[in-house]
Design a protein around this motif. Structure first.
Motif, PDB file in Angstrom:
ATOM      1  N   PHE A 349      -0.510   3.511 -11.426  1.00 35.38           N
ATOM      2  CA  PHE A 349      -0.096   3.417 -12.830  1.00 35.38           C
ATOM      3  C   PHE A 349       1.314   3.974 -12.995  1.00 35.38           C
ATOM      4  O   PHE A 349       1.730   4.883 -12.263  1.00 35.38           O
ATOM      5  CB  PHE A 349      -1.053   4.206 -13.720  1.00 35.38           C
ATOM      6  N   CYS A 371       5.670   5.551  -8.467  1.00 33.38           N
ATOM      7  CA  CYS A 371       4.339   5.665  -7.852  1.00 33.38           C
ATOM      8  C   CYS A 371       4.372   6.701  -6.724  1.00 33.38           C
ATOM      9  O   CYS A 371       3.468   7.532  -6.604  1.00 33.38           O
ATOM     10  CB  CYS A 371       3.888   4.302  -7.325  1.00 33.38           C
ATOM     11  N   PRO A 379       3.168   0.278  -4.350  1.00 37.97           N
ATOM     12  CA  PRO A 379       3.003  -1.188  -4.249  1.00 37.97           C
ATOM     13  C   PRO A 379       4.059  -1.811  -3.353  1.00 37.97           C
ATOM     14  O   PRO A 379       5.212  -1.366  -3.337  1.00 37.97           O
ATOM     15  CB  PRO A 379       3.154  -1.655  -5.704  1.00 37.97           C
ATOM     16  N   GLU A 384       1.621  -7.020  -6.652  1.00 41.19           N
ATOM     17  CA  GLU A 384       1.129  -5.647  -6.866  1.00 41.19           C
ATOM     18  C   GLU A 384       1.986  -4.935  -7.908  1.00 41.19           C
ATOM     19  O   GLU A 384       1.476  -4.278  -8.817  1.00 41.19           O
ATOM     20  CB  GLU A 384       1.152  -4.869  -5.549  1.00 41.19           C
ATOM     21  N   ILE A 388       0.722  -3.687 -11.703  1.00 40.88           N
ATOM     22  CA  ILE A 388       0.810  -2.285 -12.136  1.00 40.88           C
ATOM     23  C   ILE A 388       1.575  -2.196 -13.459  1.00 40.88           C
ATOM     24  O   ILE A 388       1.179  -1.470 -14.378  1.00 40.88           O
ATOM     25  CB  ILE A 388       1.476  -1.438 -11.033  1.00 40.88           C
ATOM     26  N   SER A 392      -0.305  -1.049 -16.876  1.00 42.07           N
ATOM     27  CA  SER A 392       0.220   0.185 -17.496  1.00 42.07           C
ATOM     28  C   SER A 392       0.724  -0.091 -18.910  1.00 42.07           C
ATOM     29  O   SER A 392       0.508   0.718 -19.814  1.00 42.07           O
ATOM     30  CB  SER A 392       1.336   0.757 -16.623  1.00 42.07           C
TER      31      SER A 392
END
Ligand SMILES: C[C@H](O)[C@H](O)[C@@H](O)C(=O)CO
Length: 506
Positions: A349, A371, A379, A384, A388, A392
């Motif tokens: 997230f 991240c 990611p 990906e 995210i 989020s």
């Protein structure tokens, strides 16, 4: 027939609107008059590419004027009926400075330019956040007009010294068309210089900033008549002196006017480059909680206020795509969404409103860095990364929706209206319904342009008021309903999302 120009951060469009009587048996709406629907036709679309000059980012304002003129010619020569009026709406906060002879002194800065870095903090040492919010009710964003002006002041900008008047982007373009200077209220409210209660410029604040109050024209309400095309423009384009109206010129104000809500108490999400989530209120909410949650009370049509919060929005996706395009990946938005749909859910997230996402050099790496520094899975693929971002964003929508509810202290919103180009992203609409655990009603896509059109029709007296406008919109455009799914997974995701953000803050 009326003509709307809607200038977004990435593109602009000219849209013709017509109010048509409805045939027998067609639902439709009509107070005193026969049932009607609004039809729209896009007649001109153009890019709105900012221009880098040395270190700085500017809007190409004369290019935008040229495109607006192309739109007027196309509308006038498209064999339609006479154009009753036209109006312009655009993004907020940015402005041009004109000298005493009415000449533009330079290309306006783009709000993502770095010349305002650190200025908001500096101004807070002069005027406390509490004091500023108590007066203006506006959220603290580093690019607000107040900080752009103070940055020019600090630079001892020649432009500011020679300036006679400050005109927000729609005010400036409208002035170029009509020769008349007028400051429109919904956009003026985004400057963080206007007192929310009086609707007047906060002259004490301007004095503290040593910015001459004479720069600013008294704001006019949305829907005010703002002259007509000047003789020069009419001669140049070969068109009649079309009347011009100052609608809700802050595009978000127009988008909110177009929310097809049947009830008075409703929540909206205007979804484009930015995501603006909130509700419409009669009085500004100037509480400590609203300040602490960084909500804003921007001016709305009909003397209302837009109690909302800016959320970084699809800018995150746009910038990832722009970077990958430069790297030759050449994935389209629909392809990126498809890849995101196939990616593993809830892998990590981000806080979409982290300052690092405002204007990074490499957005995908910025997401990966966030991240990594929060100890999460990093990611690797576009799918990906985009998943995210979309997950989020929709979880942040839940945070802001629940805070809006708590600030207005009324009954729970039954669902969320989503308008704007972002609703073409069906995955985001579904994720949003899942995250908030309530229905999402998505439509119309062209929120700002349609809001622009109906406010013109209200000013012309063809539509009696905002509720009739919203009813006409609800019966004129498709609205898709998304129902929440996977409640438990999203509930757990919401908990983890908030933990990640807390961790990132400390
Ligand atoms: C800075 C943004 O432009 C502004 O906050 C937002 O409301 C907007 O205008 C979106 O187009």
């Amino acid at each position: 027939m009326v003509l709307a120009f809607d200038l977004g951060a990435s593109s602009g469009r000219a849209v013709i609107g017509k109010l048509e009587p409805l045939g027998d048996g067609e639902g439709g709406v009509g107070g005193a008059t026969a049932p009607r629907r609004l039809t729209v036709e896009e007649i001109h679309r153009f890019p709105n590419d900012p221009v880098q000059v040395g270190q700085h980012l500017h809007w190409d304002i004369l290019r935008l004027l040229h495109e607006i003129k192309q739109g007027i010619v196309k509308a006038a020569h498209a064999g339609h009926h006479a154009i009753e009026s036209l109006a312009i709406d655009s993004w907020a906060v940015d402005f041009g400075l004109v000298d005493a002879s009415g000449q533009l002194l330079g290309n306006p800065y783009h709000y993502r330019d770095h010349h305002t870095e650190g200025v908001m903090e500096e101004v807070s040492s002069l005027i406390s956040r509490e004091e500023l919010f108590a007066s203006t009710g506006i959220q603290f964003l580093p690019f607000n007009t107040i900080y752009q002006l103070y940055a020019l002041k600090k630079q001892e900008s020649l432009q500011l010294q020679q300036a006679d008047k400050l005109l927000m982007i729609p005010d400036l373009l409208r002035y170029f068309l009509t020769g008349l200077m007028l400051s429109e209220g919904t956009n003026a409210s985004t400057t963080q210089l206007l007192n929310a209660r009086t609707g007047k410029w906060d002259t004490a604040l301007l004095e503290q900033l040593r910015v001459p109050a004479s720069l600013l024209l008294p704001p006019s309400a949305a829907g005010t008549s703002a002259g007509s095309l000047s003789a020069e423009v009419c001669a140049e384009l070969g068109v009649p002196a079309i009347p011009v109206i100052a609608v809700g010129e802050h595009d978000t104000a127009s988008a909110v006017a177009a929310v097809p809500a049947a009830e008075e108490h409703f929540a909206y999400l205007s979804c484009g480059t930015w995501s603006l989530l909130g509700t419409e209120v009669k009085e500004p909410v100037l509480t400590k909680q609203a300040l602490d949650w960084n909500f804003t009370n921007e001016g709305g049509v009909n003397g209302t206020f837009r109690l909302l919060r800016n959320i970084m929005g699809l800018w995150l996706v746009q910038e990832c795509k722009r970077t990958w395009d430069k790297e030759g990946l050449g994935l389209t938005f629909p392809q990126l969404v498809e890849l995101a749909e196939q990616a593993k859910p809830f892998a990590a997230f981000i806080d979409p409103d982290d300052a690092g996402f405002l204007n990074p050099v490499h957005m995908p790496e910025q997401v990966q860095a966030y991240c990594s520094r929060t100890g999460q899975y990093v990611p690797q693929t576009p799918g990906e990364i985009i998943r995210i971002v979309l997950e989020s964003l929709s979880l942040q929508y839940r945070v802001v929706l629940e805070r809006t509810e708590s600030l207005v202290g009324k009954q729970r919103f039954s669902g969320l209206h989503m308008v704007g180009g972002g609703i073409n992203n069906k995955l985001l609409c579904q994720f949003t319904a899942n995250a908030i655990g309530r229905p999402v009603w998505a439509g119309p896509v062209e929120g700002s342009a349609i809001g622009n059109l109906v406010v013109q029709y209200m000013a012309l007296g063809h539509i009696s008021g905002i509720q009739e406008a919203r009813d006409i919109i609800r019966h004129s455009f498709p609205i898709d309903t998304y129902r929440p799914e996977d409640g438990q997974e999203w509930e757990q995701a919401f908990v983890t999302f908030q933990e990640v953000i807390q961790k990132a803050l400390f």
